[in-house]
Design a protein around this motif. Structure first.
Motif, PDB file in Angstrom:
ATOM      1  N   ASP A 181       0.826  -1.217   0.000  1.00 36.07           N
ATOM      2  CA  ASP A 181       0.000   0.000   0.000  1.00 36.07           C
ATOM      3  C   ASP A 181       0.857   1.264   0.000  1.00 36.07           C
ATOM      4  O   ASP A 181       0.440   2.302   0.503  1.00 36.07           O
ATOM      5  CB  ASP A 181      -0.954   0.019   1.195  1.00 36.07           C
ATOM      6  N   GLY A 182       2.084   1.168  -0.515  1.00 37.66           N
ATOM      7  CA  GLY A 182       2.951   2.340  -0.575  1.00 37.66           C
ATOM      8  C   GLY A 182       3.542   2.750   0.764  1.00 37.66           C
ATOM      9  O   GLY A 182       4.186   3.787   0.860  1.00 37.66           O
ATOM     10  N   LEU A 183       3.342   1.941   1.795  1.00 39.30           N
ATOM     11  CA  LEU A 183       3.908   2.260   3.108  1.00 39.30           C
ATOM     12  C   LEU A 183       5.413   2.068   3.106  1.00 39.30           C
ATOM     13  O   LEU A 183       5.921   1.097   2.548  1.00 39.30           O
ATOM     14  CB  LEU A 183       3.335   1.323   4.184  1.00 39.30           C
ATOM     15  N   LYS A 184       6.116   2.979   3.718  1.00 39.83           N
ATOM     16  CA  LYS A 184       7.553   2.808   3.921  1.00 39.83           C
ATOM     17  C   LYS A 184       7.724   1.620   4.876  1.00 39.83           C
ATOM     18  O   LYS A 184       6.903   1.411   5.764  1.00 39.83           O
ATOM     19  CB  LYS A 184       8.134   4.078   4.527  1.00 39.83           C
ATOM     20  N   VAL A 185       8.771   0.843   4.694  1.00 38.40           N
ATOM     21  CA  VAL A 185       8.988  -0.352   5.513  1.00 38.40           C
ATOM     22  C   VAL A 185      10.318  -0.248   6.246  1.00 38.40           C
ATOM     23  O   VAL A 185      11.339   0.128   5.655  1.00 38.40           O
ATOM     24  CB  VAL A 185       8.972  -1.632   4.641  1.00 38.40           C
ATOM     25  N   TYR A 186      10.296  -0.571   7.523  1.00 37.36           N
ATOM     26  CA  TYR A 186      11.507  -0.727   8.323  1.00 37.36           C
ATOM     27  C   TYR A 186      11.515  -2.167   8.815  1.00 37.36           C
ATOM     28  O   TYR A 186      10.469  -2.753   9.076  1.00 37.36           O
ATOM     29  CB  TYR A 186      11.518   0.197   9.541  1.00 37.36           C
ATOM     30  N   THR A 187      12.713  -2.734   8.936  1.00 36.51           N
ATOM     31  CA  THR A 187      12.823  -4.093   9.453  1.00 36.51           C
ATOM     32  C   THR A 187      13.082  -4.047  10.955  1.00 36.51           C
ATOM     33  O   THR A 187      13.568  -3.043  11.478  1.00 36.51           O
ATOM     34  CB  THR A 187      13.983  -4.855   8.786  1.00 36.51           C
ATOM     35  N   PRO A 188      12.789  -5.140  11.654  1.00 38.60           N
ATOM     36  CA  PRO A 188      13.096  -5.193  13.086  1.00 38.60           C
ATOM     37  C   PRO A 188      14.597  -5.120  13.360  1.00 38.60           C
ATOM     38  O   PRO A 188      15.003  -4.840  14.473  1.00 38.60           O
ATOM     39  CB  PRO A 188      12.533  -6.545  13.530  1.00 38.60           C
ATOM     40  N   GLN A 189      15.437  -5.350  12.327  1.00 43.72           N
ATOM     41  CA  GLN A 189      16.880  -5.282  12.507  1.00 43.72           C
ATOM     42  C   GLN A 189      17.428  -3.880  12.269  1.00 43.72           C
ATOM     43  O   GLN A 189      18.577  -3.601  12.596  1.00 43.72           O
ATOM     44  CB  GLN A 189      17.591  -6.262  11.563  1.00 43.72           C
ATOM     45  N   SER A 190      16.629  -2.976  11.700  1.00 43.83           N
ATOM     46  CA  SER A 190      17.084  -1.604  11.469  1.00 43.83           C
ATOM     47  C   SER A 190      17.255  -0.915  12.824  1.00 43.83           C
ATOM     48  O   SER A 190      16.660  -1.327  13.816  1.00 43.83           O
ATOM     49  CB  SER A 190      16.068  -0.847  10.616  1.00 43.83           C
ATOM     50  N   PRO A 191      18.066   0.138  12.892  1.00 39.23           N
ATOM     51  CA  PRO A 191      18.250   0.813  14.184  1.00 39.23           C
ATOM     52  C   PRO A 191      16.932   1.261  14.812  1.00 39.23           C
ATOM     53  O   PRO A 191      16.687   1.022  16.005  1.00 39.23           O
ATOM     54  CB  PRO A 191      19.150   2.005  13.848  1.00 39.23           C
ATOM     55  N   LEU A 192      16.057   1.889  14.028  1.00 39.42           N
ATOM     56  CA  LEU A 192      14.774   2.329  14.571  1.00 39.42           C
ATOM     57  C   LEU A 192      13.896   1.145  14.929  1.00 39.42           C
ATOM     58  O   LEU A 192      13.312   1.097  16.012  1.00 39.42           O
ATOM     59  CB  LEU A 192      14.048   3.240  13.574  1.00 39.42           C
ATOM     60  N   GLY A 193      13.809   0.175  14.025  1.00 41.78           N
ATOM     61  CA  GLY A 193      12.976  -1.005  14.280  1.00 41.78           C
ATOM     62  C   GLY A 193      13.401  -1.746  15.534  1.00 41.78           C
ATOM     63  O   GLY A 193      12.575  -2.131  16.364  1.00 41.78           O
ATOM     64  N   ALA A 194      14.709  -1.945  15.701  1.00 39.88           N
ATOM     65  CA  ALA A 194      15.213  -2.651  16.887  1.00 39.88           C
ATOM     66  C   ALA A 194      14.933  -1.855  18.157  1.00 39.88           C
ATOM     67  O   ALA A 194      14.624  -2.430  19.200  1.00 39.88           O
ATOM     68  CB  ALA A 194      16.713  -2.907  16.745  1.00 39.88           C
ATOM     69  N   ALA A 195      15.022  -0.526  18.060  1.00 34.68           N
ATOM     70  CA  ALA A 195      14.834   0.310  19.252  1.00 34.68           C
ATOM     71  C   ALA A 195      13.395   0.309  19.738  1.00 34.68           C
ATOM     72  O   ALA A 195      13.143   0.268  20.945  1.00 34.68           O
ATOM     73  CB  ALA A 195      15.289   1.741  18.958  1.00 34.68           C
ATOM     74  N   ILE A 196      12.448   0.365  18.809  1.00 32.06           N
ATOM     75  CA  ILE A 196      11.053   0.501  19.243  1.00 32.06           C
ATOM     76  C   ILE A 196      10.308  -0.818  19.344  1.00 32.06           C
ATOM     77  O   ILE A 196       9.230  -0.876  19.930  1.00 32.06           O
ATOM     78  CB  ILE A 196      10.272   1.475  18.332  1.00 32.06           C
ATOM     79  N   ASN A 197      10.866  -1.896  18.799  1.00 24.51           N
ATOM     80  CA  ASN A 197      10.218  -3.197  18.864  1.00 24.51           C
ATOM     81  C   ASN A 197       9.954  -3.568  20.324  1.00 24.51           C
ATOM     82  O   ASN A 197      10.855  -3.556  21.150  1.00 24.51           O
ATOM     83  CB  ASN A 197      11.096  -4.253  18.184  1.00 24.51           C
ATOM     84  N   GLY A 198       8.709  -3.866  20.648  1.00 26.23           N
ATOM     85  CA  GLY A 198       8.337  -4.237  22.009  1.00 26.23           C
ATOM     86  C   GLY A 198       7.889  -3.066  22.863  1.00 26.23           C
ATOM     87  O   GLY A 198       7.380  -3.260  23.966  1.00 26.23           O
ATOM     88  N   HIS A 199       8.075  -1.848  22.376  1.00 28.38           N
ATOM     89  CA  HIS A 199       7.615  -0.672  23.118  1.00 28.38           C
ATOM     90  C   HIS A 199       6.179  -0.342  22.718  1.00 28.38           C
ATOM     91  O   HIS A 199       5.683  -0.806  21.702  1.00 28.38           O
ATOM     92  CB  HIS A 199       8.541   0.524  22.867  1.00 28.38           C
ATOM     93  N   SER A 200       5.529   0.492  23.512  1.00 25.70           N
ATOM     94  CA  SER A 200       4.109   0.765  23.316  1.00 25.70           C
ATOM     95  C   SER A 200       3.836   2.199  22.907  1.00 25.70           C
ATOM     96  O   SER A 200       4.653   3.096  23.130  1.00 25.70           O
ATOM     97  CB  SER A 200       3.344   0.485  24.612  1.00 25.70           C
TER      98      SER A 200
END
Length: 165
Positions: A120-139
């Motif tokens: 749907d044209g959404l930008k994608v980040y992976t859980p291994q990216s710096p941002l993805g790893a940092a926010i994964n699991g946060h609310s």
């Protein structure tokens, strides 16, 4: 385990799109490039045949992409839609802003295991990216600090909702 050995979390939609691309590359596109190479070869001297060299370069790109897709799909884990609980995890559409920015400067992306797909044209980040790893699991509502090129970045998670395709 290295990053290349890790499971790649994909939505069913993302998996289907990658699978369709692979089938297209292995079928019609591969056949088309073989025909182009054959036609260029029939023109004669290959050393100075620009069409032949261009077709061979295109063939190399197609074969590389086929190997990438096969590897990605082999490592893929098609996940269930995550719960709508505001916790960031793969399969969630996340909206965040950098601390100090206005809400109208918020960024929305999909946390997904493969950046080669932009549903749907959404930008994608992976859980291994710096941002993805940092926010994964946060609310939703939490502030998280992580490093990019040795510099701290602080983001506020504004929203996290399941991607529904």
């Amino acid at each position: 385990m290295t990053q290349t050995d890790q499971t790649i979390w994909l939505t069913q939609d993302a998996y289907d799109k990658l699978q369709a691309e692979l089938e297209d590359l292995k079928g019609p596109q591969r056949a088309d490039i073989v025909a182009k190479i054959s036609a260029a070869r029939d023109e004669g001297d290959l050393k100075e045949n620009g069409g032949y060299h261009a077709a061979k370069d295109e063939q190399g790109r197609i074969e590389l992409r086929i190997r990438q897709l096969e590897d990605m799909l082999r490592k893929a884990e098609v996940g269930e839609t995550p719960p709508d609980d505001g916790v960031v995890e793969p399969g969630m559409v996340v909206t965040f802003k950098f601390e100090g920015d206005d809400d109208d400067e918020a960024v929305t992306f999909l946390l997904l295991g493969a950046r080669d797909v932009e549903p749907d044209g959404l930008k994608v980040y992976t859980p291994q990216s710096p941002l993805g790893a940092a926010i994964n699991g946060h609310s939703k509502g939490e502030t998280v600090t992580y490093e990019v090129n040795g510099k701290p970045q602080t983001v506020v998670i504004l929203d996290a909702k399941p991607y529904v395709g």
